[in-house]
Each structure stands twice: as C-alpha cells, then as structure tokens.
Design a protein around this motif. Structure first.
Motif, short mmCIF file in Angstrom:
data_model
loop_
_atom_site.label_atom_id
_atom_site.label_comp_id
_atom_site.label_asym_id
_atom_site.label_seq_id
_atom_site.Cartn_x
_atom_site.Cartn_y
_atom_site.Cartn_z
N VAL A 44 0.84 -1.20 0.00
CA VAL A 44 0.00 0.00 0.00
C VAL A 44 0.88 1.25 0.00
O VAL A 44 0.57 2.23 -0.70
CB VAL A 44 -0.98 -0.01 1.20
CG1 VAL A 44 -1.64 1.35 1.38
CG2 VAL A 44 -2.03 -1.09 1.00
N ALA A 45 1.95 1.25 0.77
CA ALA A 45 2.86 2.40 0.78
C ALA A 45 3.44 2.64 -0.61
O ALA A 45 3.60 3.79 -1.03
CB ALA A 45 3.98 2.17 1.79
N TRP A 136 -4.39 -0.41 4.41
CA TRP A 136 -4.12 -1.74 3.85
C TRP A 136 -5.31 -2.67 4.08
O TRP A 136 -5.59 -3.55 3.28
CB TRP A 136 -2.84 -2.34 4.44
CG TRP A 136 -3.01 -2.92 5.81
CD1 TRP A 136 -2.90 -2.27 7.01
CD2 TRP A 136 -3.35 -4.27 6.13
NE1 TRP A 136 -3.16 -3.12 8.05
CE2 TRP A 136 -3.43 -4.36 7.54
CE3 TRP A 136 -3.60 -5.41 5.36
CZ2 TRP A 136 -3.75 -5.54 8.20
CZ3 TRP A 136 -3.92 -6.60 6.02
CH2 TRP A 136 -3.99 -6.65 7.42
N LYS A 137 -6.03 -2.46 5.20
CA LYS A 137 -7.18 -3.30 5.53
C LYS A 137 -8.50 -2.58 5.29
O LYS A 137 -9.55 -3.02 5.75
CB LYS A 137 -7.09 -3.78 6.97
CG LYS A 137 -7.05 -2.68 7.99
CD LYS A 137 -6.85 -3.22 9.39
CE LYS A 137 -6.64 -2.07 10.37
NZ LYS A 137 -6.29 -2.56 11.68
N ALA A 175 -8.73 0.91 -0.60
CA ALA A 175 -9.65 0.21 0.28
C ALA A 175 -10.42 -0.89 -0.45
O ALA A 175 -10.72 -1.94 0.12
CB ALA A 175 -10.62 1.20 0.94
N GLU A 176 -10.71 -0.65 -1.72
CA GLU A 176 -11.43 -1.65 -2.52
C GLU A 176 -10.66 -2.97 -2.62
O GLU A 176 -11.26 -4.04 -2.73
CB GLU A 176 -11.70 -1.12 -3.93
CG GLU A 176 -12.79 -0.09 -3.98
CD GLU A 176 -12.95 0.51 -5.38
OE1 GLU A 176 -12.29 0.02 -6.34
OE2 GLU A 176 -13.71 1.48 -5.51
N SER A 177 -9.35 -2.89 -2.60
CA SER A 177 -8.54 -4.12 -2.73
C SER A 177 -8.06 -4.64 -1.37
O SER A 177 -7.22 -5.54 -1.33
CB SER A 177 -7.35 -3.86 -3.66
OG SER A 177 -6.57 -2.78 -3.19
N ALA A 178 -8.62 -4.12 -0.30
CA ALA A 178 -8.20 -4.55 1.05
C ALA A 178 -8.50 -6.03 1.30
O ALA A 178 -7.73 -6.71 1.98
CB ALA A 178 -8.88 -3.69 2.11
N GLY A 179 -9.58 -6.52 0.75
CA GLY A 179 -9.94 -7.92 0.97
C GLY A 179 -8.86 -8.88 0.53
O GLY A 179 -8.56 -9.86 1.22
N GLN A 185 -2.72 -11.99 4.24
CA GLN A 185 -2.21 -12.07 5.62
C GLN A 185 -2.79 -13.28 6.34
O GLN A 185 -2.09 -13.97 7.07
CB GLN A 185 -2.55 -10.80 6.39
CG GLN A 185 -2.07 -10.87 7.84
CD GLN A 185 -2.35 -9.63 8.63
OE1 GLN A 185 -1.70 -8.64 8.41
NE2 GLN A 185 -3.31 -9.70 9.54
N ASN A 186 -4.07 -13.55 6.12
CA ASN A 186 -4.72 -14.66 6.82
C ASN A 186 -4.22 -16.04 6.38
O ASN A 186 -4.48 -17.02 7.07
CB ASN A 186 -6.24 -14.56 6.67
CG ASN A 186 -6.80 -13.42 7.49
OD1 ASN A 186 -6.21 -13.00 8.49
ND2 ASN A 186 -7.92 -12.89 7.06
N LEU A 187 -3.51 -16.10 5.27
CA LEU A 187 -2.89 -17.38 4.89
C LEU A 187 -1.82 -17.80 5.89
O LEU A 187 -1.44 -18.96 5.96
CB LEU A 187 -2.24 -17.26 3.50
CG LEU A 187 -3.17 -17.18 2.31
CD1 LEU A 187 -2.36 -16.89 1.04
CD2 LEU A 187 -3.95 -18.47 2.17
#
Length: 188
Positions: A44-45, A136-137, A175-179, A185-187
């Motif tokens: 995101v940065a 990012w989220k 924000a649209e691509s936060a999912g 990350q959840n992997l």
C-alpha cells in the motif's frame, strides 16, 4: 524445503520487501503472519508513494517511506501477542530492535511513530507510513487523512477541497482491494 516465513516473504501476490528487510526478518525468525502483514502495508505504501508523484512539489523520500512500511511492526517479534490483539509495546521495542540491528535512526523511527501521527515533528513520510498501516485493511481515519491533506495543500498551493478529493479517490481505490490483502495475511 521452503519455510512458511520464506513463503510469506516470496509469495508473488504482493510486492516483495526490500532485500535487507527480508534478510532481517529471516535472521530474527519473524512470524510468517508478521512478514505477510509487513508486505501488505509495504504494498500500500508503494501505491501511495506512486500516487504522490502527482504532487511534485511535495518533498519526501520514497525509499524511506517504503522501508518504514516494511518494518513498522517489527517489534511484534518481541511482543508476539500483539499480532492478534491490540497493543503498543511493540512500537518502542521495534525501534530498539532495528537500532540494535544497525538500522539508521531515521529509518528505525517508523517502528515507534507509525501509531502516533499527532506528535510534534511528524513528517510526510511518517504520515504515509501511518496511512498505509490503516488503509491496507480498508480502514479510513479522517484525522490522519486530514493531516496529510494539510501537508499537501501547504506544499502544492492547491485548494484543500481538491487535495481532499484526490486523496479520497486514491484511498478509496486502495480500500477496494483490502480484501485481497487481508486474505493474503490470513494465509499465515
């Protein structure tokens, strides 16, 4: 055999971190989830700093922002409980960890400043790292965004409403691509 940390650092889903940060995370045996989070914020940065090129009057160091985003939560290696619940112990611990690893103070500071954007002396670089750590989220923080708008208005001379709309549009896209970033990350 590739470890989970190696996979988190090299998975092609997101931009890779700077090589020296990858090496540091491997040497410190960072949790894979932390590496995935750092990659998401760094990604995101990267997008934010690319967008900021539309404001050429704004002086900031892109490499510094990207390094800060790539290391901002490194103190969670020490305070691992803060990977899954709120806490701020990782901030000063992260700065100290980076300094002990030989990282320059102007780069190590982001570990301590990424959650304190209202402190005196905060720079555009600090605001960008803090903003990347929120959006990012998909999280939007009006006060933080306004601080960046104010800096952009001062530097560019543009109207506040125009800068706000520009930033709002960019953050909306991020924000649209936060999912996808949350899934990454959840992997881990």
């Amino acid at each position: 055999m590739q470890t989970r940390l190696d996979h988190a650092l090299t998975d092609p889903s997101l931009r890779e971190l700077p090589a020296e940060v990858n090496d540091l995370l491997r040497n410190l045996q960072a949790p894979p989830r932390l590496a995935a989070h750092l990659r998401a914020v760094h990604d995101v940065a990267h997008e934010l700093t690319t967008w900021l090129a539309t404001y050429p009057e704004v002086r900031f160091n892109r490499k510094t922002v990207l390094y800060g985003a790539a290391t901002h939560d490194i103190g969670k290696i020490i305070h691992i409980e803060e990977l899954s619940r709120p806490g701020s112990l990782h901030e000063k611990a992260g700065e100290q960890l980076l300094l002990e690893a030989g990282v320059a103070p102007q780069l190590a500071r982001f570990a301590a400043t990424h959650a304190s954007w209202t402190e005196p002396g905060i720079t555009v670089e600090d605001l960008l790292v803090s903003l990347a750590d929120k959006v990012w989220k998909g999280k939007r923080v009006r006060e933080l965004e306004q601080l960046l708008v104010d800096q952009l208005v001062i530097a560019s001379g543009q109207e506040s409403w125009q800068v706000f709309l520009d930033l709002d549009d960019q953050l909306g896209k991020l924000a649209e691509s936060a999912g996808a970033r949350l899934d990454f990350q959840n992997l881990y």
